[in-house]
Design an enzyme around this catalytic site. Structure first.
Site, mmCIF file in Angstrom:
data_model
loop_
_atom_site.group_PDB
_atom_site.id
_atom_site.type_symbol
_atom_site.label_atom_id
_atom_site.label_comp_id
_atom_site.label_asym_id
_atom_site.label_seq_id
_atom_site.Cartn_x
_atom_site.Cartn_y
_atom_site.Cartn_z
ATOM 1 N N GLU A 262 0.823 -1.206 0.000
ATOM 2 C CA GLU A 262 0.000 0.000 0.000
ATOM 3 C C GLU A 262 0.866 1.269 0.000
ATOM 4 O O GLU A 262 1.924 1.275 0.629
ATOM 5 C CB GLU A 262 -0.904 -0.012 1.248
ATOM 6 C CG GLU A 262 -1.913 -1.152 1.216
ATOM 7 C CD GLU A 262 -2.723 -1.271 2.512
ATOM 8 O OE1 GLU A 262 -2.663 -0.377 3.354
ATOM 9 O OE2 GLU A 262 -3.387 -2.297 2.661
ATOM 10 N N HIS A 280 -7.973 0.774 1.829
ATOM 11 C CA HIS A 280 -7.788 0.512 3.268
ATOM 12 C C HIS A 280 -8.682 1.442 4.098
ATOM 13 O O HIS A 280 -8.210 2.186 4.958
ATOM 14 C CB HIS A 280 -6.321 0.688 3.660
ATOM 15 C CG HIS A 280 -5.983 -0.046 4.922
ATOM 16 N ND1 HIS A 280 -4.720 -0.555 5.191
ATOM 17 C CD2 HIS A 280 -6.716 -0.347 6.006
ATOM 18 C CE1 HIS A 280 -4.704 -1.134 6.386
ATOM 19 N NE2 HIS A 280 -5.904 -1.008 6.908
HETATM 20 C C1 8YV Z 1 -5.619 1.277 10.074
HETATM 21 C C2 8YV Z 1 -6.358 -0.935 10.428
HETATM 22 O O1 8YV Z 1 -4.517 0.550 10.439
HETATM 23 O O2 8YV Z 1 -6.991 -0.901 12.682
HETATM 24 C C3 8YV Z 1 -6.265 -1.439 11.832
HETATM 25 O O3 8YV Z 1 -5.466 -2.368 12.025
HETATM 26 O O4 8YV Z 1 -5.941 -1.586 9.517
HETATM 27 C C4 8YV Z 1 -6.873 0.404 10.155
HETATM 28 O O5 8YV Z 1 -7.750 0.779 11.159
HETATM 29 C C5 8YV Z 1 -5.655 2.362 11.072
HETATM 30 O O6 8YV Z 1 -6.679 3.170 10.685
HETATM 31 C C6 8YV Z 1 -4.300 3.102 11.034
HETATM 32 O O7 8YV Z 1 -4.085 3.619 9.760
#
Ligand code: 8YV
Length: 313
Positions: A262, A280
Site C-alpha cells: 500500500e 484501506h
Molecule cells: C488502520 C487498520 O490501520 O486498525 C487497523 O489495524 O488496519 C486500520 O484501522 C488504522 O486506521 C491506522 O491507519
C-alpha cells in the site's frame, strides 16, 4: 519542572489526534528526520514512547535503539507491523485500539462483498460510460442462499457473520480453534472451508503466521464460482497468485480493501472488471476514527500518567 514525555511518532497520524497529543507530550516526527541514525545517536535516550499505527508499525531495530522506551502506543487494531517480541524482551508495553472498530470494519467487509457479488461498481461504470443506452446490464448471482466462509472468526469475523446472515447467507468458518460461543459450521481446515463456501472473507490478523495464507492452492479450492474478500492485511494473500487466479478464471472475483504494498496496487488488478478495490478504509469513518483516537489517548495517558495501559496487546 517535570519535563513532558517525549514521543517518537513513526508516521503522520491524523492532525486532530496529533494536535491533541501535542497538548501534553513532545512529538518528534521520525519520518521527517533527514538523518534518523544521527538524530537517534544524539537523542535516543530522551525518547519515552513511540506513537504509531497499524500501518506504520515499529521495527525491532528502532525499539532496541531507544534505551528508555516505556511504551509503543498504536492507532489501529492490527499490530503485525510492530515487533512485539522485541518490545516484550525490553519490558516495553505495546497497546492497540481493539473493539471500537469491529462494527465499522464489518460494515466495510459486507459493503465490498455485496458490491462484488451484485457487480455494483461494474454497473456504475456501465451507466457512466453510456452503455445503458445500448445494452442491458448482465444479471449477477444472488447473495442470499450463498455460503459465506469467514477465515478468522475473531470479533470482527463474528460481526461480519451477524451481518451476512441478515442477507440470507449461511455462515461457516475456519479458525485455529473452534469457538464455543458461536454455532456456525466449523471447518477444521482452511481448504475444507474454501471448498464449501461461495464467498471467502479473510479477516485474520496480519503477521508471519498468516503470511500468504491464501495462495494458488487455496484459490483453486475456492473455485471458479468463488469470490475472495480481503479486509485483513495484504500480506495474508499471495497477490501475484490472486492476480493470476482472477485473470484465468480460477476464482470468479475479489473485493480487496488491503494490498501487499500500500498504497501501490498492481496495474493488473486495476485492469480487471471482476474486482472491487478500496483504499484501506475498513475503519474509515469519522465516528470510528474518533473512538480509536480516544482509545489511543486513553492508552497514552494510561501508561504515562496512570502507570497502566488500557488495552495492552
Ligand atoms: C488502520 C487498520 O490501520 O486498525 C487497523 O489495524 O488496519 C486500520 O484501522 C488504522 O486506521 C491506522 O491507519
Amino acid at each position: 519542572a517535570q519535563t513532558r514525555p517525549q514521543l517518537l511518532m513513526i508516521g503522520p497520524l491524523s492532525p486532530s489526534l496529533t494536535e491533541r497529543i501535542a497538548e501534553q507530550y513532545d512529538i518528534h516526527r521520525y519520518w521527517e528526520l533527514a538523518d534518523a541514525d544521527a538524530w537517534l545517536g544524539e537523542h535516543a535516550g530522551r525518547i519515552d514512547g513511540i506513537a504509531t499505527s497499524g500501518v506504520f508499525g515499529a521495527k525491532a531495530e528502532l525499539i532496541e535503539a531507544l534505551p528508555n522506551l516505556k511504551a509503543i502506543i498504536s492507532f489501529g487494531v492490527g499490530y503485525d507491523a510492530i515487533d512485539v517480541d522485541a518490545a516484550n524482551k525490553r519490558g516495553v508495553t505495546v497497546t492497540n485500539t481493539p473493539g471500537v472498530l469491529d462494527n465499522c470494519v464489518a460494515d466495510t467487509a459486507v459493503s465490498i462483498l455485496l458490491a462484488l457479488g451484485r457487480r455494483i461498481c461494474e454497473a456504475d461504470r456501465f451507466v457512466r460510460a453510456g452503455e445503458w443506452q445500448k445494452n442491458r446490464f448482465p444479471l449477477s448471482g444472488s447473495i442470499g442462499g450463498k455460503v459465506c466462509g469467514i477465515v478468522g472468526m475473531g470479533n470482527i469475523g463474528r460481526a461480519i457473520a451477524q451481518r451476512v446472515e441478515a442477507f440470507g447467507m449461511t455462515v461457516a468458518y475456519h479458525n485455529r480453534r473452534r469457538r464455543d460461543d458461536v454455532d456456525y459450521t466449523y471447518h477444521e481446515t482452511l481448504e475444507s472451508l474454501l471448498q464449501a463456501c461461495d464467498y471467502a472473507v479473510v479477516v485474520v490478523p496480519g503477521g508471519s503466521s498468516t503470511d500468504k495464507l491464501i495462495g494458488a492452492e487455496q484459490l483453486k479450492a475456492l473455485g471458479s464460482k468463488g469470490y475472495l474478500v480481503n479486509i485483513a492485511r495484504g500480506s495474508v494473500v499471495d497477490e501475484p497468485a490472486l492476480v493470476e487466479a482472477l485473470q484465468n478464471g480460477t476464482i470468479a472475483g475479489a473485493a480487496l480493501d488491503v494490498f501487499a504494498d500500500e498504497p501501490n496496487v498492481p496495474a493488473a488488478l486495476l485492469a480487471l472488471d471482476n474486482v472491487v478495490l478500496t483504499p484501506h478504509i475498513g475503519s474509515g469513518t469519522h465516528e470510528t476514527r474518533q473512538a480509536m483516537a480516544d482509545l489511543f489517548f486513553a492508552n497514552l495517558d494510561g501508561v504515562f500518567k496512570h502507570g497502566k495501559a488500557v488495552t495492552p496487546v
